[in-house]
Design a protein around this motif. Structure first.
Motif, PDB file in Angstrom:
ATOM      1  N   GLU A  34       1.854  -1.803  -0.074  1.00 50.95           N
ATOM      2  CA  GLU A  34       1.470  -1.830  -1.479  1.00 50.95           C
ATOM      3  C   GLU A  34       2.500  -2.700  -2.211  1.00 50.95           C
ATOM      4  O   GLU A  34       3.634  -2.848  -1.734  1.00 50.95           O
ATOM      5  CB  GLU A  34       1.483  -0.416  -2.065  1.00 50.95           C
ATOM      6  CG  GLU A  34       0.276   0.414  -1.713  1.00 50.95           C
ATOM      7  CD  GLU A  34      -0.998  -0.044  -2.416  1.00 50.95           C
ATOM      8  OE1 GLU A  34      -0.954  -0.409  -3.608  1.00 50.95           O
ATOM      9  OE2 GLU A  34      -2.045  -0.047  -1.740  1.00 50.95           O
ATOM     10  N   ALA A  58      -5.559  -6.794  -1.498  1.00 55.59           N
ATOM     11  CA  ALA A  58      -6.107  -6.588  -0.159  1.00 55.59           C
ATOM     12  C   ALA A  58      -7.180  -7.622   0.159  1.00 55.59           C
ATOM     13  O   ALA A  58      -7.239  -8.143   1.278  1.00 55.59           O
ATOM     14  CB  ALA A  58      -6.673  -5.176  -0.036  1.00 55.59           C
ATOM     15  N   LYS A 101       1.102   1.645   3.058  1.00 52.10           N
ATOM     16  CA  LYS A 101       0.287   0.505   3.468  1.00 52.10           C
ATOM     17  C   LYS A 101      -0.631   0.088   2.324  1.00 52.10           C
ATOM     18  O   LYS A 101      -1.080   0.918   1.531  1.00 52.10           O
ATOM     19  CB  LYS A 101      -0.578   0.858   4.686  1.00 52.10           C
ATOM     20  CG  LYS A 101       0.158   0.917   5.985  1.00 52.10           C
ATOM     21  CD  LYS A 101      -0.815   1.119   7.129  1.00 52.10           C
ATOM     22  CE  LYS A 101      -0.099   1.109   8.456  1.00 52.10           C
ATOM     23  NZ  LYS A 101      -1.052   1.244   9.572  1.00 52.10           N
ATOM     24  N   LEU A 102      -0.932  -1.194   2.279  1.00 52.74           N
ATOM     25  CA  LEU A 102      -1.832  -1.732   1.273  1.00 52.74           C
ATOM     26  C   LEU A 102      -3.207  -1.093   1.409  1.00 52.74           C
ATOM     27  O   LEU A 102      -3.756  -1.037   2.512  1.00 52.74           O
ATOM     28  CB  LEU A 102      -1.924  -3.260   1.428  1.00 52.74           C
ATOM     29  CG  LEU A 102      -2.797  -4.005   0.431  1.00 52.74           C
ATOM     30  CD1 LEU A 102      -2.297  -3.812  -0.996  1.00 52.74           C
ATOM     31  CD2 LEU A 102      -2.830  -5.491   0.768  1.00 52.74           C
ATOM     32  N   ARG A 103      -3.714  -0.598   0.299  1.00 56.84           N
ATOM     33  CA  ARG A 103      -5.042   0.026   0.209  1.00 56.84           C
ATOM     34  C   ARG A 103      -5.230   1.147   1.221  1.00 56.84           C
ATOM     35  O   ARG A 103      -6.236   1.235   1.898  1.00 56.84           O
ATOM     36  CB  ARG A 103      -6.142  -1.014   0.394  1.00 56.84           C
ATOM     37  CG  ARG A 103      -6.280  -2.001  -0.697  1.00 56.84           C
ATOM     38  CD  ARG A 103      -7.381  -1.768  -1.686  1.00 56.84           C
ATOM     39  NE  ARG A 103      -8.324  -0.739  -1.344  1.00 56.84           N
ATOM     40  CZ  ARG A 103      -9.624  -0.847  -1.423  1.00 56.84           C
ATOM     41  NH1 ARG A 103     -10.153  -1.945  -1.821  1.00 56.84           N
ATOM     42  NH2 ARG A 103     -10.406   0.144  -1.131  1.00 56.84           N
ATOM     43  N   SER A 104      -4.223   1.979   1.331  1.00 57.55           N
ATOM     44  CA  SER A 104      -4.275   3.073   2.295  1.00 57.55           C
ATOM     45  C   SER A 104      -3.404   4.215   1.790  1.00 57.55           C
ATOM     46  O   SER A 104      -2.545   4.012   0.932  1.00 57.55           O
ATOM     47  CB  SER A 104      -3.747   2.593   3.648  1.00 57.55           C
ATOM     48  OG  SER A 104      -3.679   3.644   4.569  1.00 57.55           O
ATOM     49  N   SER A 154      -4.458  -3.334  -6.279  1.00 60.77           N
ATOM     50  CA  SER A 154      -4.301  -3.341  -4.822  1.00 60.77           C
ATOM     51  C   SER A 154      -5.568  -3.835  -4.140  1.00 60.77           C
ATOM     52  O   SER A 154      -5.506  -4.474  -3.088  1.00 60.77           O
ATOM     53  CB  SER A 154      -3.962  -1.938  -4.314  1.00 60.77           C
ATOM     54  OG  SER A 154      -2.682  -1.574  -4.740  1.00 60.77           O
ATOM     55  N   GLU A 155      -6.725  -3.532  -4.742  1.00 56.76           N
ATOM     56  CA  GLU A 155      -7.993  -3.983  -4.167  1.00 56.76           C
ATOM     57  C   GLU A 155      -8.041  -5.501  -4.111  1.00 56.76           C
ATOM     58  O   GLU A 155      -8.445  -6.089  -3.108  1.00 56.76           O
ATOM     59  CB  GLU A 155      -9.180  -3.452  -4.995  1.00 56.76           C
ATOM     60  CG  GLU A 155      -9.384  -1.959  -4.893  1.00 56.76           C
ATOM     61  CD  GLU A 155      -8.443  -1.137  -5.766  1.00 56.76           C
ATOM     62  OE1 GLU A 155      -7.776  -1.701  -6.680  1.00 56.76           O
ATOM     63  OE2 GLU A 155      -8.326   0.073  -5.505  1.00 56.76           O
ATOM     64  N   CYS A 177      -5.477 -10.883   1.092  1.00 60.57           N
ATOM     65  CA  CYS A 177      -4.821 -10.810   2.409  1.00 60.57           C
ATOM     66  C   CYS A 177      -5.821 -10.693   3.549  1.00 60.57           C
ATOM     67  O   CYS A 177      -5.796 -11.488   4.490  1.00 60.57           O
ATOM     68  CB  CYS A 177      -3.875  -9.618   2.461  1.00 60.57           C
ATOM     69  SG  CYS A 177      -2.548  -9.681   1.264  1.00 60.57           S
ATOM     70  N   TYR A 178      -6.649  -9.682   3.457  1.00 63.02           N
ATOM     71  CA  TYR A 178      -7.500  -9.326   4.591  1.00 63.02           C
ATOM     72  C   TYR A 178      -8.789 -10.145   4.675  1.00 63.02           C
ATOM     73  O   TYR A 178      -9.194 -10.542   5.769  1.00 63.02           O
ATOM     74  CB  TYR A 178      -7.847  -7.833   4.552  1.00 63.02           C
ATOM     75  CG  TYR A 178      -6.634  -6.932   4.547  1.00 63.02           C
ATOM     76  CD1 TYR A 178      -5.549  -7.164   5.392  1.00 63.02           C
ATOM     77  CD2 TYR A 178      -6.554  -5.843   3.696  1.00 63.02           C
ATOM     78  CE1 TYR A 178      -4.443  -6.337   5.392  1.00 63.02           C
ATOM     79  CE2 TYR A 178      -5.449  -4.999   3.687  1.00 63.02           C
ATOM     80  CZ  TYR A 178      -4.395  -5.257   4.537  1.00 63.02           C
ATOM     81  OH  TYR A 178      -3.298  -4.443   4.529  1.00 63.02           O
TER      82      TYR A 178
END
Length: 182
Positions: A117, A102, A33-36, A98-99, A105-106
């Motif tokens: 990712e 994210a 998962k993105l940023r996870s 990735s930050e 997106c978020y």
């Protein structure tokens, strides 16, 4: 004492083999998962469900489609639809971190569906998910290609970057995929 362990190991092997057979080729594998640190087990998360897979990029002219993709997800998630966003720098328009991806997106677009990712999605280095999407339809030619997958893991339609998430043809394909659950 070893006999029960051998039996348990054999039962586990059969169970794992049966699960792999039940999982369509398109959904075999995992993505982070993105940023996870969490992973998305594609089969466990999406098998038996209609799915829209989209290759994304943070700095593309089509990036505002995130808003429409989120609206699509909200409109149909009650009917079982899932959406998976897969960022990629294959077309040189993804953020360097990735930050930053994210945040786009978020924060900027309020995405609530799963995002992975960044991944390779074209050519020989494409991840298995995109190799299978290409085998069943066509490889992405740019960012924000949309693949509509039915509950059996088959691509029922694919759409180019230019197709907006609220395009009638895309909505019809999503509704066809939703109907495949029954």
């Amino acid at each position: 004492m070893l006999r029960p362990l051998v039996l348990i190991a054999a039962l586990l092997a059969v169970s794992i083999s049966a699960l792999a057979e039940q999982c369509p080729p398109l959904l075999q594998g995992e993505l982070t998962k993105l940023r996870s640190q969490e992973t998305i087990d594609l089969c466990q998360t999406y098998a038996g469900k209609p799915l829209v897979v989209v290759n994304t990029a943070s700095f593309c002219g089509f990036t505002p489609q995130f808003k429409g993709l989120e609206a699509l997800y909200q409109r149909y998630k009650g009917q079982g639809l899932e959406v998976l966003g897969v960022p990629s720098d294959d077309f040189r328009q993804e953020a360097d971190s990735s930050e930053e991806t994210a945040k786009v997106c978020y924060v900027n677009y309020g995405v609530t569906f799963n995002m992975s990712e960044p991944q390779r999605i074209t050519g020989a280095e494409a991840i298995p998910l995109f190799r299978e999407l290409a085998a069943q339809s066509r490889a992405p030619r740019w960012n924000f290609n949309k693949y509509v997958v039915d509950a059996q893991g088959r691509v029922v339609a694919s759409f180019s970057s230019q197709t907006a998430p609220d395009d009638p043809a895309l909505l019809a394909a999503v509704e066809q995929a939703i109907a495949s659950q029954n």
